[in-house]
Design a protein around this motif. Structure first.
Motif, PDB file in Angstrom:
ATOM      1  N   LYS A 191       6.382   3.954   1.438  1.00 49.23           N
ATOM      2  CA  LYS A 191       6.321   5.155   2.345  1.00 49.23           C
ATOM      3  C   LYS A 191       7.335   4.660   3.460  1.00 49.23           C
ATOM      4  N   THR A 248       1.027  -1.330  -0.140  1.00 49.95           N
ATOM      5  CA  THR A 248      -0.058   0.229   0.029  1.00 49.95           C
ATOM      6  C   THR A 248       0.623   1.370  -0.160  1.00 49.95           C
ATOM      7  N   TYR A 249       0.357   2.599   0.093  1.00 47.40           N
ATOM      8  CA  TYR A 249       0.829   3.338   0.306  1.00 47.40           C
ATOM      9  C   TYR A 249       1.731   3.845   1.101  1.00 47.40           C
TER      10      TYR A 249
END
Length: 85
Positions: free
Chosen positions: A79, A74-75
């Protein structure tokens, strides 16, 4: 390559020819054929023009996304991995 657009299904259902779409969009019939076979993808502007011509919602020209089985991060996961590097 995954099937991104539904142009082939929509064109078949509505008896739409590549020739008419190509003339309207000002592209070659070969280009429209590649879009229809998901070998290439039309731009959003081109999809909007097709949807307008057919008087349908542009979303009907695309397959729905389902990421429930995706193994991609996922983002937020991605990150976090960048911060660790």
């Amino acid at each position: 390559m995954s099937i991104i657009n539904r142009l082939d299904q929509v064109f078949k259902e509505n008896k739409i020819t590549n020739r008419v779409i190509a003339k309207y969009i000002k592209r070659s019939e070969g280009t429209v054929s590649k879009w229809r076979n998901n070998k290439r993808q039309p731009s959003m502007n081109e999809l909007n023009k097709i949807a307008e011509l057919l008087r349908i919602d542009v979303r009907n020209l695309l397959n729905k996304s389902d990421w429930s089985e995706s193994k991609a991060p996922t983002y937020l996961e991605f990150k976090k991995s960048l911060k660790k590097s």
